[in-house]
Design a protein around this motif. Structure first.
Motif, PDB file in Angstrom:
ATOM      1  N   THR A  32      -0.838   5.891  -0.518  1.00 55.28           N
ATOM      2  CA  THR A  32       0.315   5.759   0.365  1.00 55.28           C
ATOM      3  C   THR A  32       1.298   4.727  -0.207  1.00 55.28           C
ATOM      4  O   THR A  32       0.934   3.939  -1.095  1.00 55.28           O
ATOM      5  CB  THR A  32      -0.132   5.303   1.755  1.00 55.28           C
ATOM      6  N   PRO A  33       2.535   4.684   0.297  1.00 53.70           N
ATOM      7  CA  PRO A  33       3.490   3.673  -0.182  1.00 53.70           C
ATOM      8  C   PRO A  33       2.977   2.244  -0.017  1.00 53.70           C
ATOM      9  O   PRO A  33       3.198   1.396  -0.894  1.00 53.70           O
ATOM     10  CB  PRO A  33       4.728   3.924   0.692  1.00 53.70           C
ATOM     11  N   GLU A  34       2.278   1.965   1.103  1.00 50.27           N
ATOM     12  CA  GLU A  34       1.746   0.619   1.324  1.00 50.27           C
ATOM     13  C   GLU A  34       0.690   0.264   0.277  1.00 50.27           C
ATOM     14  O   GLU A  34       0.635  -0.865  -0.226  1.00 50.27           O
ATOM     15  CB  GLU A  34       1.122   0.508   2.717  1.00 50.27           C
ATOM     16  N   THR A  35      -0.139   1.231  -0.038  1.00 53.80           N
ATOM     17  CA  THR A  35      -1.188   1.031  -1.037  1.00 53.80           C
ATOM     18  C   THR A  35      -0.591   0.842  -2.426  1.00 53.80           C
ATOM     19  O   THR A  35      -0.977  -0.061  -3.174  1.00 53.80           O
ATOM     20  CB  THR A  35      -2.148   2.235  -1.020  1.00 53.80           C
ATOM     21  N   GLU A  36       0.363   1.681  -2.774  1.00 55.29           N
ATOM     22  CA  GLU A  36       0.999   1.579  -4.088  1.00 55.29           C
ATOM     23  C   GLU A  36       1.702   0.243  -4.272  1.00 55.29           C
ATOM     24  O   GLU A  36       1.713  -0.326  -5.371  1.00 55.29           O
ATOM     25  CB  GLU A  36       1.983   2.732  -4.279  1.00 55.29           C
ATOM     26  N   LYS A  37       2.292  -0.289  -3.209  1.00 55.13           N
ATOM     27  CA  LYS A  37       2.976  -1.576  -3.279  1.00 55.13           C
ATOM     28  C   LYS A  37       2.023  -2.686  -3.693  1.00 55.13           C
ATOM     29  O   LYS A  37       2.353  -3.552  -4.512  1.00 55.13           O
ATOM     30  CB  LYS A  37       3.615  -1.900  -1.929  1.00 55.13           C
ATOM     31  N   ILE A  38       0.793  -2.669  -3.148  1.00 53.94           N
ATOM     32  CA  ILE A  38      -0.212  -3.675  -3.510  1.00 53.94           C
ATOM     33  C   ILE A  38      -0.565  -3.575  -4.980  1.00 53.94           C
ATOM     34  O   ILE A  38      -0.617  -4.582  -5.702  1.00 53.94           O
ATOM     35  CB  ILE A  38      -1.471  -3.510  -2.637  1.00 53.94           C
ATOM     36  N   PHE A  39      -0.776  -2.366  -5.460  1.00 50.40           N
ATOM     37  CA  PHE A  39      -1.145  -2.196  -6.866  1.00 50.40           C
ATOM     38  C   PHE A  39      -0.034  -2.678  -7.806  1.00 50.40           C
ATOM     39  O   PHE A  39      -0.306  -3.317  -8.826  1.00 50.40           O
ATOM     40  CB  PHE A  39      -1.489  -0.732  -7.144  1.00 50.40           C
ATOM     41  N   ARG A  40       1.200  -2.384  -7.455  1.00 46.57           N
ATOM     42  CA  ARG A  40       2.311  -2.817  -8.313  1.00 46.57           C
ATOM     43  C   ARG A  40       2.410  -4.333  -8.357  1.00 46.57           C
ATOM     44  O   ARG A  40       2.687  -4.928  -9.406  1.00 46.57           O
ATOM     45  CB  ARG A  40       3.615  -2.188  -7.817  1.00 46.57           C
ATOM     46  N   LYS A  41       2.179  -4.982  -7.211  1.00 42.33           N
ATOM     47  CA  LYS A  41       2.257  -6.440  -7.177  1.00 42.33           C
ATOM     48  C   LYS A  41       1.079  -7.079  -7.914  1.00 42.33           C
ATOM     49  O   LYS A  41       1.236  -8.140  -8.530  1.00 42.33           O
ATOM     50  CB  LYS A  41       2.308  -6.914  -5.726  1.00 42.33           C
ATOM     51  N   LEU A  42      -0.076  -6.451  -7.873  1.00 48.17           N
ATOM     52  CA  LEU A  42      -1.206  -6.947  -8.660  1.00 48.17           C
ATOM     53  C   LEU A  42      -0.891  -6.869 -10.147  1.00 48.17           C
ATOM     54  O   LEU A  42      -1.191  -7.798 -10.905  1.00 48.17           O
ATOM     55  CB  LEU A  42      -2.477  -6.150  -8.332  1.00 48.17           C
ATOM     56  N   LYS A  43      -0.292  -5.770 -10.572  1.00 49.48           N
ATOM     57  CA  LYS A  43       0.101  -5.633 -11.977  1.00 49.48           C
ATOM     58  C   LYS A  43       1.066  -6.748 -12.381  1.00 49.48           C
ATOM     59  O   LYS A  43       0.927  -7.352 -13.447  1.00 49.48           O
ATOM     60  CB  LYS A  43       0.759  -4.267 -12.208  1.00 49.48           C
ATOM     61  N   LYS A  44       2.029  -7.054 -11.523  1.00 48.32           N
ATOM     62  CA  LYS A  44       3.004  -8.097 -11.821  1.00 48.32           C
ATOM     63  C   LYS A  44       2.348  -9.480 -11.879  1.00 48.32           C
ATOM     64  O   LYS A  44       2.885 -10.393 -12.511  1.00 48.32           O
ATOM     65  CB  LYS A  44       4.113  -8.093 -10.780  1.00 48.32           C
TER      66      LYS A  44
END
Length: 362
Positions: free
Chosen positions: A203-215
């Motif tokens: 979901t968009p909420e889930t993807e947001k967490i993954f992107r911030k972890l990458k950063k």
């Protein structure tokens, strides 16, 4: 959390997953692939109690004797890696979970101190896998463990964390970890493994967490489970690995669903998994950087399947899997290790052969 009530694995669906199921049902119907992928993973059904050959309640518990001085909460099966079961708490319960029938436990700070001491005194160890349960469900304890390891165990180069919280309950994810990981990234490499089994979970909420972890400097990698009626088509797998690739995940294992009590209806044959993995990885349908290794979680640990790995299938439905593990090596790393005699034996070359119950295709 893990554990049984009246002999049944507790049904636990997070509010986020329930909303996602309701949306899928309303838009596409309860026979849609997306709805079924969620329902079959997270909702109890009577199929779990139907007569079946899968009767094991726990997973490779016979391999290690924790009464012989080892710190509470660790598993040592490999030379360089130590597994730490920090908690058995999860935001939702996956119906195929290998911890389903384990008693609920959570480590204390004193347990963590014992583990850090053990880790710091073993020069063979290079990486930790913190799992459970979901370590991100106990953020204070997880931060304490990581801080102590960084300060007192310089031999550890990589810390891996297994989680499904961004999928189960993204609203519960502690955003302080972005800054925490960033602060320690020069001392240790962080890797977060997330088990995602169908693209509908992203979901968009889930993807947001993954992107911030990458950063925050975290490497993301995927360990997925091959499940009947959930991701057992080439179309499901292609979409899943495409989506994970675009989020920056590295593909790791695609696991055959382990033979645990209550999971018969979710288990395909190993052959079907191999055939679909071959279609996925020996073609151009996905990026070469997104191709997983097909593996089994046996009683002696993980075994990646290659040509000649499967020796035979016996009359009781067990596959005999050739490995390069030896008991002697295991006991060098962990003196308490012993061979689970009902599930493995030694071949003529001194290597362990694991017995693994096959699944059945419809």
């Amino acid at each position: 959390m893990a554990g049984l009530i009246n002999g049944k694995f507790i049904n636990k669906v997070s509010p986020h997953l329930q909303r996602l199921m309701d949306e899928q049902k309303e838009k596409y119907g309860d026979n849609s692939r997306g709805y079924q992928a969620l329902y079959r993973q997270f909702v109890y059904t009577p199929e779990e109690e139907a007569g079946q050959q899968e009767e094991n309640l726990k997973h490779y518990e016979a391999c290690v004797d924790h009464t012989d001085g080892l710190p509470r909460g660790i598993e040592r099966l490999y030379r360089r890696q130590l597994v730490i079961d920090l908690t058995m708490l999860c935001a939702a319960h996956c119906r195929y979970c290998l911890r389903a029938n384990y008693d609920y436990t959570q480590l204390s700070k004193s347990d963590v101190d014992d583990i850090v001491k053990y880790v710091s005194e073993d020069p063979e160890l290079r990486e930790l896998l913190i799992t459970g349960g979901d370590p991100f469900m106990v953020p204070t304890l997880l931060k304490y463990l990581i801080s102590e390891v960084v300060q007192k165990a310089a031999n550890i180069k990589i810390i891996r964390i297994g989680t499904r919280l961004p999928i189960h309950s993204p609203d519960s994810f502690n955003t302080e970890f972005y800054q925490f990981f960033n602060a320690y990234r020069e001392e240790v490499q962080f890797e977060v493994a997330c088990q995602c089994n169908h693209a509908v979970e992203l979901t968009p909420e889930t993807e947001k967490i993954f992107r911030k972890l990458k950063k925050s400097g975290v490497t993301l990698y995927a360990q997925n489970v091959f499940l009947k009626g959930i991701n057992d088509t080439i179309e499901d797998l292609t979409e899943l690995y495409d989506r994970l690739r675009y989020l920056g995940f590295e593909a790791h294992y695609l696991f055959h669903s382990i033979p645990m009590k209550g999971t018969h209806h979710l288990r395909t044959s190993v052959k079907k998994g191999l055939d679909l993995t071959r279609q996925l990885t020996a073609s151009g349908v996905i990026s070469g950087r997104a191709k997983p290794s097909y593996a089994l979680m046996t009683y002696i640990g993980k075994v990646t399947l290659y040509e000649g790995s499967i020796i035979k299938k016996d009359d009781d439905g067990f596959l005999h899997i050739r490995t390069n593990y030896t008991v002697k090596e295991r006991q060098q790393w962990n003196p308490t290790y012993f061979l689970p005699e009902n599930n493995a034996y030694i071949d003529e070359h001194g290597f362990i052969v694991a017995k693994y119950l096959d699944g059945v295709d419809d």
